[in-house]
Design an enzyme around this catalytic site. Sequence first.
Site, short mmCIF file in Angstrom:
data_model
loop_
_atom_site.label_atom_id
_atom_site.label_comp_id
_atom_site.label_asym_id
_atom_site.label_seq_id
_atom_site.Cartn_x
_atom_site.Cartn_y
_atom_site.Cartn_z
N GLU A 153 0.84 -1.18 0.01
CA GLU A 153 0.02 0.13 -0.10
C GLU A 153 0.70 1.25 -0.08
OE1 GLU A 153 -2.67 -0.58 3.30
OE2 GLU A 153 -4.06 -1.73 2.17
N CYS A 166 14.63 14.63 0.84
CA CYS A 166 13.49 14.76 -0.18
C CYS A 166 13.57 16.21 -0.81
CB CYS A 166 12.14 14.66 0.54
SG CYS A 166 11.84 12.94 0.74
N GLU A 312 -6.86 -7.83 -0.57
CA GLU A 312 -7.29 -7.83 0.73
C GLU A 312 -8.73 -7.18 0.94
OE1 GLU A 312 -4.82 -5.43 3.21
OE2 GLU A 312 -3.02 -6.09 2.43
N TRP A 320 -9.35 -0.48 12.77
CA TRP A 320 -8.89 0.86 12.82
C TRP A 320 -9.86 1.86 12.48
CZ3 TRP A 320 -10.07 2.13 7.85
CH2 TRP A 320 -9.91 1.14 6.69
C1 GAL Z 1 -4.16 -3.03 4.92
C2 GAL Z 1 -2.78 -3.70 5.07
C3 GAL Z 1 -2.91 -4.75 6.11
C4 GAL Z 1 -3.68 -4.68 6.98
C5 GAL Z 1 -5.22 -4.21 6.73
C6 GAL Z 1 -5.92 -4.11 8.01
O1 GAL Z 1 -4.35 -1.80 4.73
O2 GAL Z 1 -2.34 -3.63 4.01
O3 GAL Z 1 -1.59 -5.21 6.32
O4 GAL Z 1 -3.07 -3.91 8.04
O5 GAL Z 1 -5.05 -3.04 6.25
O6 GAL Z 1 -7.23 -3.83 7.66
#
Ligand code: GAL
Length: 673
Positions: A153, A166, A312, A320
């Site tokens: 990401e 930078c 994913e 989060w």
């Molecule tokens: C993504 C990330 C993963 C994990 C996931 C959790 O953004 O690539 O490693 O952290 O979020 O939702």
Amino acid sequence: MPETIPKGLTRLAFGGDYNPEQWPESVWHEDVRLMREAGVTMVSVGIFSWALLEPSPGEYAFGWLDRLLDLLHAHGIRADLGTPTVAPPAWFYRAQPEALPVAADGTRYEFGSRGAICHSNADYREAAAAITTRLATRYADHPALAMWHVHNEYGVPVSACYCESCAAHFRRWLRATYETVDAVNEAWGTAFWGQRYADFNQINPPRVTPTVGNPAQALDYKRFADATLRENFVAERDILHRLSPGVPVTTNFMTALSQCDSIDYWAWGSEVDLVTNDHYLITDGRRTHVNLAMAADLTRSVAGGAPWLLLEHSTSGINWQPRNPAKAPGQMARNSLAHVARGSEGALFFQWRQSRRGAEKFHSAMLPHGGTDTRVWREVVELGASVDSLSEIRGTRTVADAAVLWDWQSWWAQNLQWRPSEDHDARERADAFYEALYDRHLTVDFAHPEADLSAYPLVVVPALYLMTQAAGRNLTEYVENGGTLVVSYFSGIVDEHDAVHDGAYPGPLRDVLGLTVEEFSPLLPGDRVRIAGPEGSELTGDVWTEFVVPRGADTVWTFADGLAAGRPAITRHRLGEGSAWYVATRLASDGLDAVLGWAADDARIAPRAELPRDVEAVRRTGESGTYLFVINHTSSDAKVPLEAHGTELLTGDRAAGRLAVPAGAVRVVRLDG
Ligand code: GAL
């Protein structure tokens, strides 16, 4: 069955991130046994494993990864192998503290999380190339290897670094882009507020300034930061292509997440061998399946319409957001298959086995803390079987009905400070127009403003503040040749340097829209205006009004109150073979639907009245056939008319006439003929 990318896969991809280094090896055997039970075909491994693979500088420990890949191969599971360059080890930062990135206010981030990287840092680049070379050399010929997964990401959690290396790199980028410092002065309008530079060496990143900094400088820094991340990706990709030919290389995008607003994915789509995306449901009160559909459509568009892969998403709650609801029964399957309907060649999750330690232990997984006697596990196994039954759709392409113009660079520019109203949000308008099209059951492609639009009967421009003259010409030709265009306010205002186009607003759109805008008059919070239209119809707008002067366009709705009272609120301009609509206020969903209804009529798009709200119907078509995906997001059973007989792939039943789709269920019909 023929192989497609990822290499060696003969089914759709199903699986997830697999982080077995968190567990004793004895657990791995249970993992692969359960993966087989769930129908897992591919897992992503090694994404964060640098510290385990290279415990101290130049000392490598590949044994565990050898054994892991062998084990996966022995069980017929393909591996998407990470280059671990998003997580350099602690020893690296002890030796190279300047590889830690610096925020705009000068704070240097610390080690102890992930993604703490200054991508201009030469030592980081060298170390990343070295570990990538080691991995590629060792595993290029491993029979489990299906794909390389570079980094993770790009763009989050740190989108740009403001350190001294930078700054030097930015000056190099400016020289390459503009050649002379005078060209920079011109582009940035540094005559304003006495910001003129006499030499490239006087230019810094846009760090914290007493009041608003130069907007064109800030915009160029976004471009520079994006280009710097891409340089890093390309460097790793080229190593992998050289040492591991024939194995596709990807990096996981986050195309539609507002949190990832720093990557110009139009520029990245052609750099990867397979576009892959991560998507998580944002629970902010809006319909999550609409945001999901938008993410999938945007990802497919970044892939140029080609199949892509959902690398994913989550089986249930994430961890989060401030509050992270579990998914309702059946929701995971609907989510996964909605991505597949919109072009994904499978569905993978973060992550396989739920962690017991670390920051993500409360994030759902395919195999939850509770083990196999859980709802999530049972749904995962069921979904694995469903995905398996859809394998014949591989390589087919999703069919779109309309296009929405989207440009990350315009979004960046729009989000800079000191705009007419902070309540106007380009992304909010894109979401709102997308939702209105979704509710009319139209499948949407996203397109760059300068892309060929001739395939679409309808093109919507939600809010494209930054627009080149070339984009304006593109839209004018599109309408002249018979297209139908809908443009929302505050579009076509500035050029690529955030300089207002010469003459009246909206510069490059004046001709196609047949109007000018004299002044913006945004509304105060809570204020609304009425707008009056055909046959006594009335709509309301908020956030924005403006003073439109028709110059060829017809006024269809008029502001009924507010400062713009009596002036046009929604116009239509007939030009050549087509028509162009303009909307001068922020409409809610009923207003958007009304305008899109008129525009769809102009575009001769038949209404899909037979489909209930929140029942999605999407087509994929290709050599193996045409497939109709129907996804019922409601709590009522639905019946959807079929235009042909067919076979439902999840149940194996024949389908004809009206297809029954139970509440919350998905059906996929291969249409005969
Ligand atoms: C993504 C990330 C993963 C994990 C996931 C959790 O953004 O690539 O490693 O952290 O979020 O939702």
